[in-house]
Design a protein around this motif. Structure first.
Motif: not given
Length: 470
Positions: A57-81
């Motif tokens: 979480q920390t590395g991706i947010i810092n490297d790619l500049g994601l917001s909390v909402a964007q990272y929540s979408m990334f984390g939940s994409s696995m369950t959506f798949g």
């Protein structure tokens, strides 16, 4: 020879045959052990994916500049798949086999890890996470079903619970190494169990019950012989499978709407109810974003994840042992009660913190609550719903039933995984009070509805539940 002597000889012969069959049923062969190991390599992939989102979480947010909402979408994409994988899981497992489904799933899992490892924006991140989720959606159905169909009845629960054990191993591994390895390299490490399963699937047999369903009687017996040992008499088990398949073939082909017939009501309520309880208890949110929970409570994330990694594996091993000692139902009650109490503990801890009380103790309380919750989850609720799902549905509706139950699990997992970060930001104490209420309701549900299935054949379990409403 008198009539009574003939009768005694006959009874002695029947007893001898029964003892031989009991010995055959109690044997655990190398083939069963190795086939189970190969299958649960997919479960290990699932665990790695679950642990990845917390540690990266920390590395991706810092490297790619994601917001909390964007990272929540990334984390939940696995369950959506996973939802989409669940939709196709039962049908695919019946069309191309249990082994073929695991191969098929690994294509998506490998592609997903590669997409995450080389992602430069959120599109590739989400696509990779979705692809990995599609794979584990397939795995979550086919792995417990395959293991249940190849193992002897007296160890079936323990072997299927190895599914949860390997998920915990994968999650624990990533909780440890994620503290030291860059998130891109961590994704590449996720490829190792995928490749291992792809190679070893060539060696193990197909499910004998599926071969029996396909009408390939000779191959069914050959698979059983390999699994039970060269000197084992598999005729009785093969005949039982054949008779059961013949009985099911007399009825219409399985459709989803057929599940809503009165005779399948108990199985459907139990299967769907346990999956909803597993997810709505908050397990996915805590597991996917455990780092944010530690941060919220003021406990160092790196230390917390290391403690979890050390605790989760022994707790899962304990679950493997207890599932055949205690039985499914008592272990479910113990596990859900533990989750209920630790959810309440976390709710009080965050409530005190919000009022400026016990600030110096809140980090310790947070660590105890999270470790206690996930440990309670690991010994029972994490794996037992999948064991029971693989046992309670007859072969004629297993495709549609497995699809529906697995879809229910992943649908609510996606809701919890996506909403969890927002809920924690809204009110951490209120969030865990909600989870406490759901777990408390789950205890009542398990006590009232869930039967004991330990030590019974699949055919016996399914027949008793089907006849229950008559």
């Amino acid at each position: 020879m008198t009539m009574s002597e003939n009768q005694r000889n006959l009874e002695a012969g029947l007893l001898l045959n029964k003892n031989r069959n009991d010995i055959n049923e109690c044997r655990i062969t190398v083939a069963v052990l190795f086939s189970t190991f190969v299958a649960v390599c997919g479960s290990f992939c699932f665990g790695c994916a679950a642990g990845y989102s917390s540690m990266a979480q920390t590395g991706i947010i810092n490297d790619l500049g994601l917001s909390v909402a964007q990272y929540s979408m990334f984390g939940s994409s696995m369950t959506f798949g996973g939802m989409f994988g669940a939709i196709f899981s039962g049908k695919v497992a019946d069309l191309i086999g249990r082994k073929g489904t695991m191969w098929f799933g690994q294509v998506f899992c490998i592609a997903g890890w590669l997409a995450i490892a080389f992602a430069q924006n959120t599109i590739w991140l989400d696509a990779g996470r979705f692809s990995t989720g599609f794979a584990v959606g397939l795995f979550s159905y086919v792995i417990p079903v395959y293991i249940a169909e190849i193992t002897p009845k007296h160890v079936r629960g323990a072997f299927v619970f190895a599914n949860q054990l390997m998920q915990s191993c994968g999650c624990s591994l990533f909780y440890v190494i994620g503290n030291f390895i860059h998130w891109r390299n961590l994704a590449l490490i996720g490829l190792i169990p995928c490749i291992l399963q792809v190679v070893t699937l060539f060696i193990i047999p197909e499910s004998p019950r599926l071969l029996g369903k396909w009408g390939r009687e000779k191959e069914c017996r050959a698979s059983l012989q390999l699994l039970r040992g060269d000197d084992a008499d598999v005729s009785e088990e093969a005949n039982t499978i054949k008779e059961t398949m013949a009985l099911f073939d007399q009825g219409p082909k399985s459709r989803v709407m057929d599940l809503f017939q009165r005779r399948y009501a108990p199985s459907l309520v139990i299967g769907v109810g346990l999956m909803l309880l597993q997810q709505l208890s908050g397990s996915s949110g805590i597991m996917f974003y455990v780092g944010s929970v530690f941060d919220k409570g003021g406990f160092p994330k790196s230390i917390g994840s290391m403690i979890l990694a050390v605790i989760m594996i022994p707790k899962s091993i304990l679950g493997v042992i207890l599932v055949e000692k205690m039985g499914r139902r008592p272990l479910l009650l113990v596990s859900t009660t533990g989750m209920c109490l630790f959810s309440l503990f976390l709710a009080f801890s965050f409530s005190f913190r919000s009022y400026g009380m016990l600030d110096e103790l809140t980090p310790i309380f947070t660590c105890i609550g999270v470790v206690g919750f996930l440990s309670s989850f690991a010994i029972g609720m994490g794996g037992l719903p999948w064991i029971i799902m693989s046992e309670i549905f007859p072969m004629n509706v297993k495709v549609s039933a497995g699809t529906l139950v697995t879809l229910a699990n992943w649908s609510f997992s996606w809701i919890v995984a996506f909403a969890y970060n927002f809920m924690i930001e809204w009110n951490a104490s209120g969030t865990f009070l909600i989870f406490f209420s759901i777990c408390a309701a789950g205890i009542a549900f398990i006590y009232a509805m869930v039967p004991e299935t330990k030590g019974r054949t699949l055919e016996d379990i399914q027949a008793s539940l089907t006849d229950f409403v008559h």
